[in-house]
Scaffold this motif. Structure first.
Motif, mmCIF file in Angstrom:
data_model
loop_
_atom_site.group_PDB
_atom_site.id
_atom_site.type_symbol
_atom_site.label_atom_id
_atom_site.label_comp_id
_atom_site.label_asym_id
_atom_site.label_seq_id
_atom_site.Cartn_x
_atom_site.Cartn_y
_atom_site.Cartn_z
ATOM 1 N N MET A 1 0.832 -1.197 0.000
ATOM 2 C CA MET A 1 0.000 0.000 0.000
ATOM 3 C C MET A 1 0.870 1.251 0.000
ATOM 4 N N VAL A 2 0.272 2.381 -0.367
ATOM 5 C CA VAL A 2 0.968 3.663 -0.331
ATOM 6 C C VAL A 2 0.979 4.145 1.113
ATOM 7 N N ARG A 3 2.168 4.325 1.674
ATOM 8 C CA ARG A 3 2.294 4.697 3.083
ATOM 9 C C ARG A 3 2.360 6.204 3.306
ATOM 10 N N SER A 4 3.091 6.887 2.439
ATOM 11 C CA SER A 4 3.279 8.323 2.628
ATOM 12 C C SER A 4 3.644 8.969 1.303
ATOM 13 N N THR A 5 3.347 10.262 1.194
ATOM 14 C CA THR A 5 3.600 10.992 -0.049
ATOM 15 C C THR A 5 4.232 12.341 0.262
ATOM 16 N N MET A 6 5.211 12.727 -0.547
ATOM 17 C CA MET A 6 5.885 14.016 -0.385
ATOM 18 C C MET A 6 6.101 14.656 -1.746
ATOM 19 N N ILE A 7 6.044 15.981 -1.778
ATOM 20 C CA ILE A 7 6.265 16.729 -3.017
ATOM 21 C C ILE A 7 7.285 17.827 -2.734
ATOM 22 N N PHE A 8 8.346 17.875 -3.542
ATOM 23 C CA PHE A 8 9.420 18.846 -3.346
ATOM 24 C C PHE A 8 9.695 19.616 -4.636
ATOM 25 N N ARG A 9 10.209 20.817 -4.485
ATOM 26 C CA ARG A 9 10.732 21.568 -5.629
ATOM 27 C C ARG A 9 12.197 21.177 -5.799
ATOM 28 N N VAL A 10 12.580 20.790 -6.997
ATOM 29 C CA VAL A 10 13.910 20.237 -7.222
ATOM 30 C C VAL A 10 15.005 21.293 -7.102
ATOM 31 N N THR A 11 14.747 22.503 -7.546
ATOM 32 C CA THR A 11 15.801 23.518 -7.606
ATOM 33 C C THR A 11 16.443 23.799 -6.253
ATOM 34 N N ASP A 12 15.661 23.726 -5.171
ATOM 35 C CA ASP A 12 16.218 24.019 -3.846
ATOM 36 C C ASP A 12 15.779 23.033 -2.766
ATOM 37 N N GLY A 13 15.043 21.981 -3.156
ATOM 38 C CA GLY A 13 14.615 20.978 -2.186
ATOM 39 C C GLY A 13 13.505 21.428 -1.260
ATOM 40 N N LEU A 14 12.821 22.524 -1.611
ATOM 41 C CA LEU A 14 11.752 23.035 -0.747
ATOM 42 C C LEU A 14 10.561 22.081 -0.755
ATOM 43 N N PRO A 15 10.109 21.621 0.432
ATOM 44 C CA PRO A 15 8.903 20.785 0.474
ATOM 45 C C PRO A 15 7.669 21.628 0.172
ATOM 46 N N LEU A 16 6.869 21.176 -0.779
ATOM 47 C CA LEU A 16 5.698 21.947 -1.202
ATOM 48 C C LEU A 16 4.400 21.412 -0.611
ATOM 49 N N ALA A 17 4.307 20.104 -0.480
ATOM 50 C CA ALA A 17 3.092 19.487 0.064
ATOM 51 C C ALA A 17 3.434 18.070 0.512
ATOM 52 N N ALA A 18 2.551 17.491 1.313
ATOM 53 C CA ALA A 18 2.782 16.129 1.799
ATOM 54 C C ALA A 18 1.471 15.554 2.315
ATOM 55 N N SER A 19 1.448 14.250 2.439
ATOM 56 C CA SER A 19 0.275 13.598 3.017
ATOM 57 C C SER A 19 0.259 13.831 4.525
ATOM 58 N N VAL A 20 -0.920 13.774 5.107
ATOM 59 C CA VAL A 20 -1.061 13.879 6.562
ATOM 60 C C VAL A 20 -1.029 12.460 7.120
ATOM 61 N N ASP A 21 0.085 12.092 7.745
ATOM 62 C CA ASP A 21 0.275 10.721 8.215
ATOM 63 C C ASP A 21 -0.013 10.609 9.714
ATOM 64 N N ASP A 22 -0.543 9.459 10.101
ATOM 65 C CA ASP A 22 -0.825 9.259 11.522
ATOM 66 C C ASP A 22 0.469 8.984 12.292
ATOM 67 N N GLU A 23 0.359 8.926 13.604
ATOM 68 C CA GLU A 23 1.537 8.786 14.459
ATOM 69 C C GLU A 23 2.293 7.493 14.189
ATOM 70 N N SER A 24 1.563 6.421 13.935
ATOM 71 C CA SER A 24 2.195 5.131 13.675
ATOM 72 C C SER A 24 3.016 5.170 12.388
ATOM 73 N N THR A 25 2.439 5.778 11.348
ATOM 74 C CA THR A 25 3.148 5.883 10.069
ATOM 75 C C THR A 25 4.385 6.755 10.203
ATOM 76 N N GLU A 26 4.241 7.865 10.915
ATOM 77 C CA GLU A 26 5.383 8.756 11.138
ATOM 78 C C GLU A 26 6.530 8.003 11.811
ATOM 79 N N LYS A 27 6.188 7.183 12.786
ATOM 80 C CA LYS A 27 7.204 6.430 13.515
ATOM 81 C C LYS A 27 7.873 5.387 12.627
ATOM 82 N N ASP A 28 7.070 4.706 11.802
ATOM 83 C CA ASP A 28 7.604 3.640 10.945
ATOM 84 C C ASP A 28 8.481 4.177 9.817
ATOM 85 N N LEU A 29 8.193 5.415 9.382
ATOM 86 C CA LEU A 29 8.852 5.931 8.175
ATOM 87 C C LEU A 29 9.831 7.071 8.445
#
Length: 220
Positions: free
Chosen positions: A1-29
């Motif tokens: 399954m899809v656990r987590s998602t992140m979106i970044f701007r390549v030119t400077d690595g700025l995080p633009l958006a991400a999935s809202v993950d629960d505490e368990s997922t945050e800990k595992d990943l």
């Protein structure tokens, strides 16, 4: 399954958006998320546009589109074709919604509202069996056309990339080299086929030409 998602701007690595993950997922990943950030900082215009990177029992899939990289951390057994179909959906919607604002974004996660679309799309792709049926045909067609065969997408090991000097750029160069060699092979194959056809039909053409020439000389 899809656990987590992140979106970044390549030119400077700025995080633009991400999935809202629960505490368990945050800990595992924790490790995979940190690795994803490091990868984004190393990406350039020469980086491979699509790649799967093995990290423990998970696989990080990414898709690079117009200076924005879309990453999905999935279970290692999750079908790669679905992972890239999922990322393709995200990239299309993100570009449609924020294309004019991406370059001027100046703070992390300034497109937080996109997490709603991420959450909705993630639910569609959670079960590989139902996701295969529900994924838009346009996405599958695009994968078949642009990616052709997802088994050809480069697969790397995270340790090789981060600690052993391997490079995403080298992957791109290797891919370009393979494409060049493939094009050369196709041209050579066409030439061989053309020569074979000429050898096969040249005698027939010669006979036909002399027959027409004789008839023209005889009757005209």
């Amino acid at each position: 399954m899809v656990r987590s998602t992140m979106i970044f701007r390549v030119t400077d690595g700025l995080p633009l958006a991400a999935s809202v993950d629960d505490e368990s997922t945050e800990k595992d990943l924790v490790e995979q998320k940190q690795q994803s950030k490091l990868l984004c900082r190393r990406m350039t215009d020469r980086s491979e546009p699509a790649c799967s990177i093995e990290s423990g029992k998970f696989t990080i899939h990414y898709l690079l589109v117009d200076q924005v990289v879309y990453l999905a951390v999935c279970d290692g057994s999750y079908p790669r074709k679905l992972a890239f179909s999922y990322l393709d959906e995200l990239s299309k919607e993100f570009q449609r919604s924020y294309e004019s604002q991406i370059a001027s974004a100046n703070r992390p996660y300034c497109f937080r509202g996109f997490d709603t679309f991420i959450s909705k799309t993630t639910r569609l792709y959670q079960d590989p069996h139902t996701a295969q049926a529900s994924a838009p045909m346009s996405n599958m067609d695009k994968l078949n056309t642009d990616l052709q065969d997802v088994t050809r997408i480069m697969t790397k090991n995270m340790e090789d990339l981060l600690w052993r000097g391997d490079s995403l750029d080298r992957m791109g160069q290797l891919s370009s080299s393979l494409k060049t060699e493939s094009a050369k092979y196709k041209r050579a194959a066409r030439n061989i086929n053309l020569q074979a056809m000429l050898r096969k039909w040249a005698p027939v053409g010669g006979i036909g030409f002399f027959t027409i020439l004789f008839l023209w000389w005889r009757f005209f």
